[in-house]
Design an enzyme around this catalytic site. Structure first.
Site, PDB file in Angstrom:
ATOM      1  N   GLY A  34       0.790  -1.230   0.000  1.00 58.07           N
ATOM      2  CA  GLY A  34       0.000   0.000   0.000  1.00 58.07           C
ATOM      3  C   GLY A  34       0.820   1.277   0.000  1.00 58.07           C
ATOM      4  N   LEU A  38       8.166   0.518  -2.916  1.00 65.03           N
ATOM      5  CA  LEU A  38       8.437  -0.810  -2.353  1.00 65.03           C
ATOM      6  C   LEU A  38       9.545  -0.704  -1.297  1.00 65.03           C
ATOM      7  CD1 LEU A  38       8.413  -2.760  -5.753  1.00 65.03           C
ATOM      8  CD2 LEU A  38       6.563  -2.643  -4.062  1.00 65.03           C
ATOM      9  N   CYS A  42      12.046  -0.821   6.275  1.00 60.70           N
ATOM     10  CA  CYS A  42      13.512  -0.828   6.163  1.00 60.70           C
ATOM     11  C   CYS A  42      14.018   0.186   5.134  1.00 60.70           C
ATOM     12  CB  CYS A  42      13.978  -2.233   5.800  1.00 60.70           C
ATOM     13  SG  CYS A  42      15.719  -2.328   5.424  1.00 60.70           S
ATOM     14  N   ALA A 177      17.028   3.165  25.454  1.00 63.53           N
ATOM     15  CA  ALA A 177      18.419   3.033  24.992  1.00 63.53           C
ATOM     16  C   ALA A 177      18.586   1.736  24.218  1.00 63.53           C
ATOM     17  CB  ALA A 177      19.377   3.078  26.173  1.00 63.53           C
ATOM     18  N   GLY A 178      17.649   1.481  23.290  1.00 62.71           N
ATOM     19  CA  GLY A 178      17.752   0.315  22.410  1.00 62.71           C
ATOM     20  C   GLY A 178      18.436   0.732  21.117  1.00 62.71           C
ATOM     21  N   VAL A 233       9.803   6.274  32.019  1.00 58.21           N
ATOM     22  CA  VAL A 233       9.105   7.477  31.541  1.00 58.21           C
ATOM     23  C   VAL A 233       7.610   7.317  31.815  1.00 58.21           C
ATOM     24  CG1 VAL A 233       8.439   8.746  29.466  1.00 58.21           C
ATOM     25  CG2 VAL A 233      10.833   8.130  29.840  1.00 58.21           C
ATOM     26  N   THR A 267      10.882   2.802  22.157  1.00 52.21           N
ATOM     27  CA  THR A 267      10.700   1.790  23.206  1.00 52.21           C
ATOM     28  C   THR A 267      10.230   0.460  22.629  1.00 52.21           C
ATOM     29  OG1 THR A 267       8.510   2.741  23.558  1.00 52.21           O
ATOM     30  CG2 THR A 267      10.234   3.432  25.073  1.00 52.21           C
ATOM     31  N   ALA A 317      15.698  -7.023   9.622  1.00 53.07           N
ATOM     32  CA  ALA A 317      15.432  -7.164   8.193  1.00 53.07           C
ATOM     33  C   ALA A 317      16.016  -8.469   7.649  1.00 53.07           C
ATOM     34  CB  ALA A 317      16.027  -5.971   7.444  1.00 53.07           C
ATOM     35  N   HIS A 441      46.996  -8.650   6.400  1.00 61.49           N
ATOM     36  CA  HIS A 441      47.520  -7.573   7.231  1.00 61.49           C
ATOM     37  C   HIS A 441      47.759  -6.338   6.356  1.00 61.49           C
ATOM     38  CE1 HIS A 441      49.759  -5.525  10.348  1.00 61.49           C
ATOM     39  NE2 HIS A 441      50.699  -5.253   9.444  1.00 61.49           N
TER      40      HIS A 441
HETATM   41  P1  NAI Z   1      14.460  -1.961  21.683  1.00 64.36           P
HETATM   42  O1  NAI Z   1      13.593  -3.054  22.147  1.00 64.36           O
HETATM   43  O2  NAI Z   1      15.768  -2.266  21.051  1.00 64.36           O
HETATM   44  O3  NAI Z   1      14.761  -0.954  22.894  1.00 64.36           O
HETATM   45  C1  NAI Z   1      13.733  -0.301  23.623  1.00 64.36           C
HETATM   46  C2  NAI Z   1      14.286   0.208  24.942  1.00 64.36           C
HETATM   47  O4  NAI Z   1      13.303   1.053  25.545  1.00 64.36           O
HETATM   48  C3  NAI Z   1      14.604  -0.891  25.934  1.00 64.36           C
HETATM   49  O5  NAI Z   1      15.930  -0.735  26.372  1.00 64.36           O
HETATM   50  C4  NAI Z   1      13.576  -0.678  27.040  1.00 64.36           C
HETATM   51  O6  NAI Z   1      14.056  -1.061  28.315  1.00 64.36           O
HETATM   52  C5  NAI Z   1      13.302   0.833  26.951  1.00 64.36           C
HETATM   53  N1  NAI Z   1      12.018   1.276  27.522  1.00 64.36           N
HETATM   54  C6  NAI Z   1      10.798   0.721  27.328  1.00 64.36           C
HETATM   55  N2  NAI Z   1       9.846   1.414  28.005  1.00 64.36           N
HETATM   56  C7  NAI Z   1      10.464   2.445  28.637  1.00 64.36           C
HETATM   57  C8  NAI Z   1      10.026   3.517  29.488  1.00 64.36           C
HETATM   58  N3  NAI Z   1       8.746   3.682  29.820  1.00 64.36           N
HETATM   59  N4  NAI Z   1      10.953   4.390  29.955  1.00 64.36           N
HETATM   60  C9  NAI Z   1      12.255   4.236  29.621  1.00 64.36           C
HETATM   61  N5  NAI Z   1      12.719   3.258  28.830  1.00 64.36           N
HETATM   62  C10 NAI Z   1      11.853   2.360  28.323  1.00 64.36           C
HETATM   63  O7  NAI Z   1      13.530  -1.094  20.694  1.00 64.36           O
HETATM   64  P2  NAI Z   1      13.859  -0.039  19.555  1.00 64.36           P
HETATM   65  O8  NAI Z   1      15.203   0.576  19.747  1.00 64.36           O
HETATM   66  O9  NAI Z   1      12.661   0.840  19.513  1.00 64.36           O
HETATM   67  O10 NAI Z   1      13.918  -0.921  18.247  1.00 64.36           O
HETATM   68  C11 NAI Z   1      12.772  -1.638  17.802  1.00 64.36           C
HETATM   69  C12 NAI Z   1      13.148  -2.817  16.941  1.00 64.36           C
HETATM   70  O11 NAI Z   1      13.704  -2.399  15.725  1.00 64.36           O
HETATM   71  C13 NAI Z   1      14.135  -3.729  17.622  1.00 64.36           C
HETATM   72  O12 NAI Z   1      13.642  -5.029  17.570  1.00 64.36           O
HETATM   73  C14 NAI Z   1      15.381  -3.595  16.809  1.00 64.36           C
HETATM   74  O13 NAI Z   1      16.065  -4.821  16.712  1.00 64.36           O
HETATM   75  C15 NAI Z   1      14.874  -3.134  15.442  1.00 64.36           C
HETATM   76  N6  NAI Z   1      15.876  -2.268  14.822  1.00 64.36           N
HETATM   77  C16 NAI Z   1      17.068  -2.817  14.453  1.00 64.36           C
HETATM   78  C17 NAI Z   1      18.053  -2.020  13.938  1.00 64.36           C
HETATM   79  C18 NAI Z   1      19.351  -2.637  13.585  1.00 64.36           C
HETATM   80  O14 NAI Z   1      19.409  -3.849  13.439  1.00 64.36           O
HETATM   81  N7  NAI Z   1      20.420  -1.886  13.458  1.00 64.36           N
HETATM   82  C19 NAI Z   1      17.879  -0.587  13.748  1.00 64.36           C
HETATM   83  C20 NAI Z   1      16.615  -0.124  14.209  1.00 64.36           C
HETATM   84  C21 NAI Z   1      15.659  -0.957  14.709  1.00 64.36           C
END
Ligand code: NAI
Length: 462
Positions: A34, A38, A42, A177-178, A233, A267, A317, A441
């Site tokens: 939609g 495409l 990601c 901090a994800g 939060v 989050t 992805a 190297h």
């Molecule tokens: P995440 O699950 O990696 O991190 C979310 C963070 O938010 C956790 O550390 C959690 O403890 C915190 N949190 C939750 N509720 C909270 C609150 N009320 N107050 C404070 N902290 C809180 O999620 P994120 O970073 O949003 O990523 C989502 C998905 O997207 C993940 O599964 C990730 O693997 C994927 N992704 C992967 C990427 C990559 O491979 N480079 C890049 C971007 C996303």
């Protein structure tokens, strides 16, 4: 209205890769999408645009911090935000058009619109009902909401809004901090924003190796990111041009407030299955709202399959792509395989962070006897020359058999280095196998070999 062997719902990395493999295997294939372009989250609002901004902001960081020492003198470049966004948009366009080209090349039909499944073997798009022997759901995920936080994609944004800000904010609060929080937080910190990350847990990037978490947070702090750890939060309210975030420290329940020009809510994400009609079909879901599938990615309704972020497993992805290829094989009557034990994870900050297999914490919990081989990038000549000595490679191997169980890297090109360990693990290699492999190297990959050597008689350069 047309008839197909396979209709795939969603053209993200799971769906489009699945479609190409289906077509290559001789199946008449269509994809329902939609969006205007495409590539799904990601390519349009995730991995690809964020990497463009990470690359551009890293270049700026290099110019500001390392150029002079290399004898490259002159004023540091100024940020032309409009141009940076244009570069990002162009990058997206090149990638999404590339998928369109591949669809044409493989004679895959793009059914434009949002699809639903009125019955097994049918997919409705707009007023048309198309038929297919197999329907594969690859509908992805969306940002999960946080109670008390209303996203307006202007002042309080998800990753989508954070890729389209009208200007670089002076102050930014990142909730979580994800992966998303730290990647995009780094972008804006490098561009000059004062960034505060508020995290519920006591460590960044949950689930990652503990030593990597500590080093990663230390490096990010050095780069100027502020952290409030152990803080939940409670709410974020948009005011005229700013937002106020209220959080409670878990240690003493005290309430605090912080203002910022922009608040990024990062989050987590949740499966996106809205409007597919799964309820009416009786498709079984997990407790976490994912589509439940068997070992061949088939739901409890025969002929309906699901892959990617909308099923269980890491929301990555490349995990979706692997499932896409494997399910295509299954549907074509062949054998499809995904090794869930060897799926790398990468965070594209600078330095990068990458991991595969078990963490030390997981091995301890399982009571496994293991050994650790660690090597610092400080001992790597190439890293030293490139101001990239921060970080290390850590290999975990079985204490008895020496078989590699996991690898955790924080350092330059970690996201590329991890793959030699992935291949090694796929072949059931021992740390010694890696250690006995000649590495050119001077390369960063020598640090991987040294970590493998550290599992045995010891590395050379430390
Ligand atoms: P995440 O699950 O990696 O991190 C979310 C963070 O938010 C956790 O550390 C959690 O403890 C915190 N949190 C939750 N509720 C909270 C609150 N009320 N107050 C404070 N902290 C809180 O999620 P994120 O970073 O949003 O990523 C989502 C998905 O997207 C993940 O599964 C990730 O693997 C994927 N992704 C992967 C990427 C990559 O491979 N480079 C890049 C971007 C996303």
């Amino acid at each position: 209205m047309a008839s197909y062997d396979v209709i795939i719902i969603g053209a993200g990395p799971g769906g489009y890769v699945c479609a190409i493999r289906c077509a290559q295997l001789g199946l008449k294939t269509a994809v329902v999408e939609g969006r205007e372009t495409l590539g799904g989250t990601c390519l349009n609002v995730g991995c690809i645009p964020s990497k463009a901004l990470l690359h551009a902001s890293h270049m700026l960081h290099e110019a500001e911090h390392n150029f002079a020492a290399m004898g490259l003198k002159g004023a540091a470049p100024k940020v032309d935000w409009k141009q940076m966004l244009a570069y990002k948009t162009d990058t997206i366009g090149q990638n999404t058009k590339g998928i369109e080209f591949l669809f044409k090349k493989n004679k895959i039909d793009w059914l434009k619109g949002w699809g639903s499944i009125p019955a097994a073997g049918q997919v409705k798009v707009g007023d048309d009902i198309h038929t297919a022997k197999t329907v594969i759901i690859a509908s992805g995920s969306e940002p999960s909401s946080l109670p008390g936080v209303e996203v307006d994609e202007k002042v309080i944004v998800t990753s989508t809004g954070a890729l389209e800000l009208p200007k670089v904010p002076k102050t930014m609060v990142v909730i979580g901090a994800g992966v998303i929080g730290l990647e995009l937080g780094s972008v804006y910190a490098r561009l000059g924003a004062s960034v505060t990350v508020i995290e519920y847990l006591d460590a960044v990037t949950p689930g990652m190796d503990g030593e990597v978490q500590k080093t990663f947070q230390r490096i990010l702090k050095k780069q100027g990111l502020d952290f409030v750890m152990g803080a939940a939060v409670q709410k974020a309210e948009a005011q005229k041009t700013k937002a106020r975030v209220t959080y409670k420290l878990r240690k003493d329940d005290s309430e605090h407030g912080i203002d910022a020009d922009v608040v990024l809510v990062a989050t987590g994400r949740k499966p996106y299955t809205t409007g597919l009609g799964l309820d009416a079909l009786g498709v079984q879901m997990t407790k976490r709202g994912q589509i439940a599938v068997d070992a061949h990615w088939q739901t409890n309704v025969k002929g309906i399959y699901a892959i990617g972020d909308c099923i269980e497993g890491p929301m990555l992805a490349h995990k979706a792509e692997d499932e896409g290829m494997a399910v295509a094989e299954v549907v074509a009557g062949r054998h499809g395989h995904v090794n869930y034990g060897v799926i790398p994870g990468v965070i594209y900050t600078h330095p990068e962070v990458a991991n595969v297999g078990k963490t030390e914490e997981q091995l301890k919990e399982q009571g496994r006897a293991y050994k650790v081989g660690k090597f610092s990038f400080m001992g790597n000549g190439r890293a030293k020359a490139n101001f990239a000595g921060d970080g290390f490679v850590k290999i975990l191997a079985d204490r008895e058999t020496d078989r590699i169980l996991g690898c955790h890297i924080i350092g330059p090109a970690a996201g590329d280095l991890i793959h030699e360990v992935c291949v090694a693990m796929e072949f059931g290699a021992s740390a010694e196998d890696l250690a006995l492999t000649c590495h050119a190297h001077p390369t960063y990959s020598e640090a991987v070999r040294e970590a493998a050597l550290a599992c045995g008689d010891g590395p050379i350069h430390s």
